[in-house]
Every structure is written in structure tokens, then in C-alpha cells.
Design an enzyme around this catalytic site. Structure first.
Site, PDB file in Angstrom:
ATOM      1  N   LYS A  27       0.830  -1.204   0.000  1.00  0.00           N
ATOM      2  CA  LYS A  27       0.000   0.000   0.000  1.00  0.00           C
ATOM      3  C   LYS A  27       0.868   1.258   0.000  1.00  0.00           C
ATOM      4  CE  LYS A  27      -3.643  -0.346   2.582  1.00  0.00           C
ATOM      5  NZ  LYS A  27      -4.359  -0.481   3.862  1.00  0.00           N
ATOM      6  N   ARG A  96      -3.102   3.231   8.865  1.00  0.00           N
ATOM      7  CA  ARG A  96      -3.458   1.928   8.301  1.00  0.00           C
ATOM      8  C   ARG A  96      -2.238   1.037   8.181  1.00  0.00           C
ATOM      9  NH1 ARG A  96      -8.227   3.019   4.715  1.00  0.00           N
ATOM     10  NH2 ARG A  96      -8.381   5.273   4.779  1.00  0.00           N
ATOM     11  N   GLY A 105      -8.060  -6.759   4.924  1.00  0.00           N
ATOM     12  CA  GLY A 105      -8.871  -6.761   6.141  1.00  0.00           C
ATOM     13  C   GLY A 105      -8.279  -7.519   7.311  1.00  0.00           C
ATOM     14  N   MET A 107      -5.411  -6.834   9.078  1.00  0.00           N
ATOM     15  CA  MET A 107      -4.796  -6.053  10.145  1.00  0.00           C
ATOM     16  C   MET A 107      -5.633  -4.790  10.371  1.00  0.00           C
ATOM     17  SD  MET A 107      -0.840  -6.705   9.315  1.00  0.00           S
ATOM     18  CE  MET A 107      -1.027  -6.215   7.631  1.00  0.00           C
ATOM     19  N   ARG A 340      -4.420  -1.345  -5.593  1.00  0.00           N
ATOM     20  CA  ARG A 340      -3.645  -2.581  -5.474  1.00  0.00           C
ATOM     21  C   ARG A 340      -4.090  -3.504  -6.598  1.00  0.00           C
ATOM     22  NH1 ARG A 340      -6.680  -4.194   0.069  1.00  0.00           N
ATOM     23  NH2 ARG A 340      -8.707  -4.511  -0.859  1.00  0.00           N
ATOM     24  N   HIS A 456     -16.569  -8.267   2.705  1.00  0.00           N
ATOM     25  CA  HIS A 456     -15.526  -9.207   3.130  1.00  0.00           C
ATOM     26  C   HIS A 456     -15.814 -10.615   2.604  1.00  0.00           C
ATOM     27  CE1 HIS A 456     -13.623 -11.967   6.054  1.00  0.00           C
ATOM     28  NE2 HIS A 456     -12.615 -11.132   5.899  1.00  0.00           N
ATOM     29  N   ARG A 562      -4.981 -47.435 -14.090  1.00  0.00           N
ATOM     30  CA  ARG A 562      -4.840 -48.412 -12.990  1.00  0.00           C
ATOM     31  C   ARG A 562      -5.824 -49.547 -13.239  1.00  0.00           C
ATOM     32  NH1 ARG A 562      -4.293 -43.176  -9.909  1.00  0.00           N
ATOM     33  NH2 ARG A 562      -2.520 -43.349  -8.495  1.00  0.00           N
ATOM     34  N   ARG A 618      -1.065 -49.968 -16.653  1.00  0.00           N
ATOM     35  CA  ARG A 618      -0.265 -50.572 -15.589  1.00  0.00           C
ATOM     36  C   ARG A 618      -0.856 -51.932 -15.223  1.00  0.00           C
ATOM     37  NH1 ARG A 618       0.034 -47.669  -9.850  1.00  0.00           N
ATOM     38  NH2 ARG A 618      -2.040 -48.561  -9.624  1.00  0.00           N
ATOM     39  N   GLU A 745       9.137 -46.300  -8.210  1.00  0.00           N
ATOM     40  CA  GLU A 745       8.400 -45.816  -7.036  1.00  0.00           C
ATOM     41  C   GLU A 745       8.968 -46.371  -5.736  1.00  0.00           C
ATOM     42  OE1 GLU A 745       4.251 -46.894  -7.415  1.00  0.00           O
ATOM     43  OE2 GLU A 745       4.713 -48.789  -8.381  1.00  0.00           O
ATOM     44  N   SER A 764       8.202 -44.293 -15.421  1.00  0.00           N
ATOM     45  CA  SER A 764       7.208 -43.337 -14.950  1.00  0.00           C
ATOM     46  C   SER A 764       7.294 -43.316 -13.424  1.00  0.00           C
ATOM     47  CB  SER A 764       5.805 -43.753 -15.408  1.00  0.00           C
ATOM     48  OG  SER A 764       4.855 -42.855 -14.889  1.00  0.00           O
ATOM     49  N   THR A 767       5.336 -41.123  -7.735  1.00  0.00           N
ATOM     50  CA  THR A 767       5.820 -40.300  -6.621  1.00  0.00           C
ATOM     51  C   THR A 767       4.966 -40.454  -5.358  1.00  0.00           C
ATOM     52  OG1 THR A 767       4.684 -38.472  -7.684  1.00  0.00           O
ATOM     53  CG2 THR A 767       7.081 -38.583  -7.954  1.00  0.00           C
ATOM     54  N   CYS A 831       3.668 -40.025 -12.770  1.00  0.00           N
ATOM     55  CA  CYS A 831       2.214 -40.194 -12.721  1.00  0.00           C
ATOM     56  C   CYS A 831       1.656 -40.171 -11.303  1.00  0.00           C
ATOM     57  CB  CYS A 831       1.800 -41.470 -13.452  1.00  0.00           C
ATOM     58  SG  CYS A 831       2.458 -42.965 -12.697  1.00  0.00           S
TER      59      CYS A 831
HETATM   60  C1  PEP Z   1       2.274 -43.761  -7.281  1.00  0.00           C
HETATM   61  O1  PEP Z   1       2.658 -44.544  -6.408  1.00  0.00           O
HETATM   62  O2  PEP Z   1       2.693 -42.614  -7.378  1.00  0.00           O
HETATM   63  C2  PEP Z   1       1.261 -44.185  -8.254  1.00  0.00           C
HETATM   64  C3  PEP Z   1       0.933 -43.394  -9.250  1.00  0.00           C
HETATM   65  O3  PEP Z   1       0.642 -45.359  -8.043  1.00  0.00           O
HETATM   66  P1  PEP Z   1      -0.496 -45.620  -6.950  1.00  0.00           P
HETATM   67  O4  PEP Z   1      -0.920 -44.272  -6.442  1.00  0.00           O
HETATM   68  O5  PEP Z   1      -1.566 -46.347  -7.658  1.00  0.00           O
HETATM   69  O6  PEP Z   1       0.233 -46.447  -5.945  1.00  0.00           O
HETATM   70 MG    MG Z   2       2.257 -46.671  -6.665  1.00  0.00          MG
END
Ligand code: PEP
Ligand code: MG
Length: 881
Positions: A27, A96, A105, A107, A340, A456, A562, A618, A745, A764, A767, A831
Site C-alpha cells: 500500500k 493503516r 482486512g 490487520m 492494489r 468481506h 490403474r 499398468r 516408485e 514413470s 511419486t 504419474c
Molecule cells: C504412485 O505410487 O505414485 C502411483 C501413481 O501409483 P499408486 O498411487 O496407484 O500407488
Molecule cells: Mg504406486
């Protein structure tokens, strides 16, 4: 120690850069910048965030601040030709807060500072309006008592409503001067009795108290909660802006309002906002009086409106972004109190970005950086089913789009409590205030009885992407009774209602909703994104319907199908169970033979939808017992259906149970020990591919093996899949191009990626499992303590949502490098859930993956995030919010 704590707006030192914003707050930096480009702003000065940090550190006013305040006050007196806190024409001030990042809003603000028994009389004489002067004074006493002295506003509000009752006044604006004077005197007493502290009458004491209160407000509960949700660091501190007061409540040539340079709901390029004649700014924001549409100002205050239009245009061109402007007209003269960057819905963000790029105001890259990928799925939110025959019970303003059903809750605390039990709730309030923030975050939608499009509730709901109906007539919440009347019907807390934030309607019960159709602007933004990104974006989809949806969102293939989800379809689960429980290979093969045509049909459906695009299928991943009945009764019933001995079935089910199934006999381990299952699935894939190809479909199957930790495991499956493929091709006298690859994995797979790559056409990254196994942290039990870790700063984010770059990310990077060192053309994607998370996508881009794959709704966000990441490579500072 810095050489100064204060900058005057007219100093000419601010240039709108990052450093100014950090030092002066958004501000303060904008006020200085506005003065610089010739926008009318009341004179004032900014106390820096450094002063606030020093105050928090030493718990007292920074050394030298006092002298600086005094000398800047003198300057202000010269500029305004008024004297602070002294008649006959007293200078009054507003104080202010304003941090480097906007926290609307959250503070505190104090207006009319400098009033006391003497200056109120001078003000009345000077303005020739006794009512106005006492109204300003009573507002000041209440604000000061609550913000600085720590009184609760309840007693003040009660006194005010008593005054309205006595005078038969519908609003405060109708209270006469005499009554306001009595109210003010009572307010002064209330302030002292409620806080046990004396109310300062010396203007300079008032100012010192107010500045320190604003410093302290940085750490109030609602500001902390807002920062937690918005990921704003807690050490930044707020600046304090001290400004000469201008009055919108000096009769019918005065007024106050807020304006957006483009419509914040739709992005349409037109001046949009609300204003009130003869009112102060807080009246608009608090929703106490219902404001008028800004267009009406053209008739009511034509000159000021023309000036506002000119200045709004100037500001938008200067900042090259939508501006949210607060203004006051004092006796016909326009002043801007603030500008702003305008908060906007996702739809408005998209349209404004696309329009501005087409207008030449910004370039394509900047347009892409203007839209937050996480915001995009707001556009994909459901709306009411047009065929639903529901009659609205009440109507209000369409404050934030989207339709949602939920149970009525009447307080922020109840919203948090019910939401913690996984209930969908709709927060219903007379009007919301910053105290309600946590409850709003926990709700699916917000309904208020009072307030406008810039109240608000409306502003916060739009920012959070919640649907909101504001200012709905016929909505009367009664928190004490735990019920609310909506259009004449009483709803108890817990009863279901549905809101349509796009149409501004409220319905009883649950009304069906349908999926949205994104606008043409959305399509144009996506085209821009596609031109700039390098990463491909695929979707995780298990059914042709999901694949279709993914395709409509621009998916370039299926990155994860899957197959186990298909096993639960219809009544085929019993065949699956028969296969699992088979006493010998012959019975198992017979069950698998029955499953084969079903799976073939599943895959055929996927190939048809994804004509010309890769489909990664898969092979079976979860432990077998996940398909089996859980209770003894269900086991008996299954035995009866299969015509098997219940004791044998019980025994087999028991033996399949594992202590830790996630780390047990699943994925490639199952495929290795029971290869017939893989064989059946591989056969179904290749036969379906051939069937599809014969229908003219271009098929690109990619067979993916899950949970590999050793090259040997993948080696066995690679041979098996290639054998089956060769068999099918021989039988059918055809040829099918396909890939065989693996999920990475498990940490061991990542570390030995070089050996694994020898058997894989692609990697792949899973994660989800990789995060679970790298942290040694169960995906299903993490919620017991992860929130504590995040709250206490051990982790900045939930690692199952945003990739843990130093740990899991390092494994992904290393495995990619090791894999590609062995096989340069190895295709590498991801994935897990992180494939749809914007910040994780940025990382995957940076380490050179080929694609990300995420749930269909997140595909557009991932496309945008990938584009922003690519743009970030070209801009040294990287993409910004
Ligand atoms: C994972 O493990 O990231 C994955 C995509 O497989 P799932 O979630 O089915 O174990
Ligand atoms: Mg998995």
C-alpha cells in the site's frame, strides 16, 4: 540500524520495485507511486516494515522513530495548511497497516485520529456540520478503543443500536447530531470501563498508540491464520501508512467507494464497483449499508466520476494489471486512498490475461504468469444442473461462482469443527468479518444476509475459489438458536442447502450439479500455454469416460491406467475372487479366461477414445486380499456363491492377509509369483490393440510394471510381455508397436535405475509410493502428525501434495540421469499426484522429464504450470505468483 524509518509519499524515491514493496508495504509503495504519476492522493507518509520488525524484536518503539514522526507531521501540516489536533481547521489522520503482500482486512485501521473535545467542535464549525463532526468522533472512539485499547466491539454496537431504536432510525446515517454526541460520550466511558485504561485526548499520544497497535496487529490471530493459508512468511512485518483524512460523509457531494478497472468476476473490461453517497469507506467494506452500482455515480457525481474513469485508466496502464481502487469524494473532489492488484476469480484472471495480451498491454509470457495454475480448476467447478427443478428460497448477489451443497453451520468455529469430521458445510452468517476466515476456509460455500459484491465475504470467497451468495434477502441467521430462516423456512444447523454463487440463489436440500464448460478465453489461454511449454501433459484415467474428460481438457495421452479399478466393475469382482482363491492352476486359468474378454473390452474402450495418443496401462498393482471380502459373513456369502467349502475359503482369505500390505506381496512381486495374471492382462492389451487397429484406430500401448525394485524383476516381466505380444501378433498375423516400461516408485529402483533401464523403454515415477517409501511414511496414516509438522515449520508443505525436492526429488533426478546414461532415448514421466501440482511440475520441467500425468481436472493447470516453468527458464528471476 537504517538511516530512516519514514518515507513521505511525495519523497519521489519509490519506483514500484520489489525493494520498495518490502520496505514500504504494497500500500505504501503504491501510494508513493501514485503521487509520482500524478494521481490525487491525500498527503501522508509511510513508516517502514523495518520499523515494525524492530518493534517486534525490541518490544518497544524504535529509537528515533518519534522524532521522525514529528518532523513528517510538520511537513504534512505545511502541505495541508492544517494543524494536527488543533483548531480552527484541524488536521486529522488515518493510520493503516500494509504489508509487502496484500492481506485484505487482516490487520487494523484507525480513522479520524486527532479528534477530542476541542477538535470535534472545531471540525463541526469548519465543516458547518455538527452531525458529521460527532459521527467522525464516535467512529474514532470506537475504533481506537477496540484496536488500540483492546475493547470488544459488542458493547459499542449495543449502544449504537439502542440509539437507533430511540430515534426510530433505520441506519446510523439517520441519527441526529445530539444523539451522536450522547453516543460518543458514552463510548468514551465504555472505552475506559471496558479496558481500565484512560482514553488519550492528546492527538500525539493517540498517534503513538495507533502506530504501535498497527505494528502489533501483524501478529493478531486472524493475520496469522491468513498467512498460514496464503504461505506468507511471519517475519516480514507491516508498514504503517499515516495519511491526512478526507471525508466522504460531508453531505451529498461527497461519497466513497471501491472500483475495479475490470470486472473481478468475469474479467470484462469495464469500470466495476460500488459506492455510497455521504459515507465513509468502512461503510462499503463492512456491508452495513447496501451500496449502489458504480455506474450510478455517473449521474450522482458526474465530474468526480469522469476523473475516476481517467485515473483508473491511467493506473491500469501504469501497472499493466487490473487495479482495485479505494476512493473518496470530498465535496466533489476525488481522492484515491489506495490502489492494489485486483483479486479476481479464475475466470476473470483468464479473461483479463488473454485480453491484455491481445490489447498489447502485456506479452504472452506475462499473460501466462498472470494466471495461477492452482486457480484454474475453479473454472472447472460444477454448476447447477439446468434440468434440476428446484425453486430458490432466497436470492442475493452472485458474489463468487460455482454451485455447492453442504450442511448449514452458523459460526466459524462450527464450520471448522464439522469440516474436521469430513462434513461438507456452508457457512451462513449475517455478514462475515476477518474473524471468520478460518471457518470460511473450512467451508464449501458462504452465504451472508448482508453486504455487497465487495464485502468481506465476497472478496475472500473469490480469493479462495469458494462459491458465495452475499446480501441475500430473507436470510436470518440466529446463532443462539442454532437455526436460520431462509425464505420463510427454518433450517437447523446440519440441514442441507445448496448455493449457486453464479446466479446468486439459495436452495433447500441438495440440488444436482453438472460439470462446467470452460469459456473461449480459457481455450485461448491454453493455446498460449501450449505454445510455450516443453513438458507434455497426460492424464491418469481408468475408464473411457475419464479418458474422454481428460482429452477434453487437453491431455496428450494416458500416463496411468490403474487396471485394478476395472476389477471392481459390475459383478466381475466374483470372477476376480474366484481367480484369487483358486485351489489350483486349472481353476485359476478358467477364471482368468473369463476375465480376459472383460479386460479386452476395457482396453479397447480406452484405445478408441485415445486414438493416436499413447495409453500407459499398468499391470495389477495392489495386494490380492484387497479384492476379498472383509467380514466373516461376507466370506461365507462368497463361498456360497462360488459353491466352495466355506472353511477352505476362510483359510485362503486368512493366508492372504499381510501385516503391511503396502510393502508386501503386490505389484511386480505378484506378477512374478503368479505370472498368469500378467499374461492375461498383456494378452487383453494386445488383442484390444489389434481390434482397435482393425477399426482404423491408431494405437500406442505402453505396458507398465509397478513396484519394481530390482532389474531382475523387470527383466522377467519384460520377457513375459514381449512373449505374449509375439504370440498375439503371430495368431492374428499382425504387428503392433508398443513399449514396455516400469514405474520407479521405490528408492532401490531409483538407485539402480541404470540396470533397470536396460529392460525398460520408459520410466514413470510413482511419486506417491516413492514419497511414502523415501520418508518411510505411510500414505494412509500421515495425516496423524503431518499437520503438526507443517504447523511447526518442520515441513513447508505436505510432501504427498507438493514434491519434496531435496529428498524424493533428488531420487527422481538421479534415477532419470542414471536411466538416460544407459539408454539415451529413455522416455521419462511421472504419474503420482504431484503431476498436477504446479510447483512440482516446475521441478519436473527443470530436470528434463518428458511428461507429467495427473487427474483429468488438473490437466489444464499442469499445462499452464509447464508453460510458466518454460518461461521461467528465460527469465532469470523465475515465474512469480
Ligand atoms: C504412485 O505410487 O505414485 C502411483 C501413481 O501409483 P499408486 O498411487 O496407484 O500407488
Ligand atoms: Mg504406486
Amino acid at each position: 540500524m537504517p538511516d530512516r524509518w519514514i518515507y513521505h509519499f511525495a519523497d519521489g524515491t519509490a519506483d514500484g520495485g520489489r525493494e520498495d514493496r518490502d520496505l514500504l508495504g504494497g500500500k505504501g509503495a503504491d501510494l508513493a507511486e501514485m503521487v509520482g504519476i500524478g494521481v490525487p492522493v491525500p498527503p501522508g507518509f509511510t513508516i517502514t516494515t523495518e520499523a515494525c520488525r524492530e518493534y517486534m524484536r525490541s518490544e518497544q518503539s524504535p529509537e528515533g522513530l518519534d522524532e521522525e514522526v514529528r518532523s513528517h507531521l510538520t511537513l504534512l501540516e505545511q502541505q495541508t495548511e492544517r494543524t494536527f489536533g488543533v483548531g480552527p481547521d484541524p488536521l486529522l489522520l488515518s493510520v493503516r497497516s500494509g504489508g509487502a503482500v496484500s492481506m485484505p482486512g487482516m490487520m487494523d485501521t484507525i480513522l479520524n485520529l486527532g479528534l477530542n473535545g476541542a477538535t470535534v467542535a472545531a471540525l463541526a464549525l469548519q465543516a458547518d456540520d455538527e452531525r458529521f463532526a460527532w459521527d467522525a468522533y464516535r467512529r474514532f472512539v470506537q475504533m481506537y478503543a477496540c484496536v488500540v485499547l483492546g475493547a470488544s466491539s459488542r458493547a459499542f454496537e449495543a449502544r449504537l443500536s439502542k440509539a437507533r431504536r430511540l430515534c426510530g432510525a433505520a441506519t446510523d446515517a439517520e441519527l441526529p447530531a445530539l444523539e451522536l454526541r450522547a453516543v460518543t460520550q458514552d463510548f468514551l466511558q465504555l472505552a475506559e470501563s471496558a479496558t481500565g485504561r484512560s482514553f488519550p485526548h492528546d492527538p500525539y499520544d493517540q498517534l503513538t498508540g495507533a502506530i504501535e497497535a498497527v505494528f502489533r496487529s501483524w501478529n493478531n490471530d486472524r493475520a496469522r491464520a491468513y498467512r498460514r493459508v496464503s504461505r506468507i512468511p511471519g517475519h516480514l512485518g507491516t508498514a504503517v501508512n499515516v495519511m491526512a483524512m478526507v471525508y466522504g460523509n460531508q453531505g451529498h457531494t461527497s461519497g466513497t467507494g471501491v472500483a475495479f478497472t475490470r470486472d473481478p468476476s468475469t474479467g470484462e473490461p469495464r469500470l466495476f464497483g460500488e459506492f455510497l453517497i455521504n459515507a465513509q469507506g468502512e461503510d462499503v467494506v463492512a456491508g452495513i449499508r447496501d451500496p449502489l452500482e458504480l455506474a450510478a455515480m455517473a449521474d450522482a457525481l458526474p465530474d468526480a466520476y469522469a476523473e475516476l474513469t481517467r485515473v483508473a485508466d491511467l493506473l491500469e496502464k501504469h501497472y499493466r494489471d487490473v487495479q482495485d481502487i479505494e476512493f473518496t469524494v470530498e465535496r466533489g473532489r476525488l481522492y484515491l486512498l489506495q490502489t492494489r492488484t485486483g483479486k479476481r476469480t479464475a475466470a476473470a484472471a483468464v479473461r483479463a490475461a488473454v485480453d491484455m495480451a491481445e490489447e498489447g498491454l502485456i506479452d504472452e509470457a506475462e499473460a501466462l504468469l498472470r494466471v495461477d495454475p492452482e486457480q484454474l480448476d475453479q473454472l472447472l467447478h460444477p454448476r447447477l444442473d439446468p434440468d434440476a427443478e428446484a425453486e430458490p428460497l432466497a436470492r442475493g448477489l452472485p458474489a463468487s461462482p460455482g454451485a455447492a451443497s453442504g450442511r448449514v453451520v452458523l459460526s466459524s468455529a462450527a464450520a471448522v469443527e464439522w469440516a474436521a469430521r469430513a462434513e461438507d458445510v456452508i457457512l451462513v452468517r449475517e455478514e462475515t468479518s476477518p474473524e471468520d476466515f478460518e471457518g470460511m476456509v473450512a467451508s464449501r460455500a458462504i452465504l451472508t444476509a448482508r453486504g455487497g459484491m465487495t464485502s468481506h465475504a465476497a472478496v475472500v470467497a473469490r480469493g479462495l475459489g469458494l462459491s458465495c451468495v452475499a446480501g441475500a434477502a430473507g436470510v436470518e441467521p440466529d446463532v443462539e438458536a442454532g437455526s436460520v430462516i431462509i425464505g420463510g423456512r427454518t433450517f437447523q444447523e446440519g440441514d442441507w442447502i445448496t448455493l449457486d454463487g453464479t446466479g446468486g440463489q439459495v436452495f433447500a436440500d441438495r440440488v444436482p450439479t453438472v460439470e462446467p464448460e470452460p469459456s473461449a478465453y480459457f481455450g485461448r489461454l491454453m493455446e498460449l500455454a501450449d505454445r510455450h511449454r516443453r513438458l507434455k501433459v497426460r492424464a491418469n484415467a481408468d475408464t473411457p469416460a475419464d479418458a474422454q474428460k481428460a482429452l477434453s481438457f487437453g491431455s496428450e495421452g494416458i500416463g496411468l491406467c490403474r487396471t485394478e479399478h476395472m476389477f471392481f466393475e459390475g459383478d466381475r469382482i466374483d470372477t476376480v475372487r474366484e481367480m484369487i482363491l483358486a485351489p489350483d492352476e486349472e481353476v485359476r486359468r478358467a477364471a482368468l479366461d473369463r476375465l480376459l474378454p472383460m479386460q479386452r473390452a476395457d482396453f479397447l474402450g480406452m484405445f478408441r477414445v485415445m486414438d493416436g495418443l499413447p495409453v500407459t496401462i499398468r499391470l495389477l498393482d495392489p495386494p490380492l486380499h484387497e479384492f476379498l471380502p472383509r467380514t466373516p459373513g461376507d466370506v461365507d456369502a462368497l463361498a456360497a456363491r462360488l459353491g466352495a467349502d466355506p472353511e477352505v475359503v476362510h483359510d485362503r482369505v486368512d493366508r492372504l492377509r499381510e501385516a503391511n500390505p503396502m510393502l508386501g506381496h503386490r505389484g511386480v512381486r505378484l506378477a512374478t509369483t503368479v505370472p498368469e495374471i500378467s499374461r492375461m492382462q498383456a494378452r487383453a492389451i494386445f488383442e484390444a490393440a489389434d481390434d482397435a487397429a482393425r477399426d482404423g484406430v491408431s494405437v500406442k500401448p505402453e505396458v507398465m510394471i509397478p513396484l519394481v525394485s530390482m532389474a531382475e524383476e523387470l527383466g522377467g516381466q519384460e520377457v513375459l510381455v514381449r512373449e505374449v505380444a509375439a504370440e498375439v501378433m503371430r495368431e492374428r498375423e499382425t504387428s503392433i508397436d508398443f513399449l514396455v516400461g516400469t514405474m520407479i516408485e521405490l528408492p532401490r529402483a531409483a538407485l539402480t535405475a541404470g540396470e533397470i533401464a536396460a529392460h525398460a523403454d520408459f520410466f514413470s515415477f510413482g511419486t506417491n509410493d516413492l514419497t511414502q517409501t523415501t520418508f518411510g511414511l505411510s500414505r494412509d496414516d500421515a495425516s496423524t502428525f503431518l499437520p503438526h509438522y507443517i504447523e511447526h515449520g518442520l515441513l513447508s508443505d505436505d510432501p504427498f501434495r507438493t514434491l519434496d525436492v531435496p529428498g524424493v526429488g533428488e531420487l527422481v533426478r538421479l534415477a532419470t540421469e542414471r536411466g538416460r546414461a544407459v539408454k539415451a532415448d529413455l522416455k521419462v514421466g511421472i504419474c503420482g499426484e504431484h503431476g498436477g501440482d504446479a510447483r512440482s511440475v516446475e521441478f519436473f520441467h527443470s530436470i528434463g522429464l518428458d511428461y507429467v500425468s495427473c487427474s483429468p481436472y488438473r490437466v489444464p493447470g499442469a499445462r499452464l504450470a509447464a508453460a510458466r516453468a518454460a518461461i521461467g527458464d528465460r527469465i532469470p528471476s523465475g515465474p512469480q505468483g
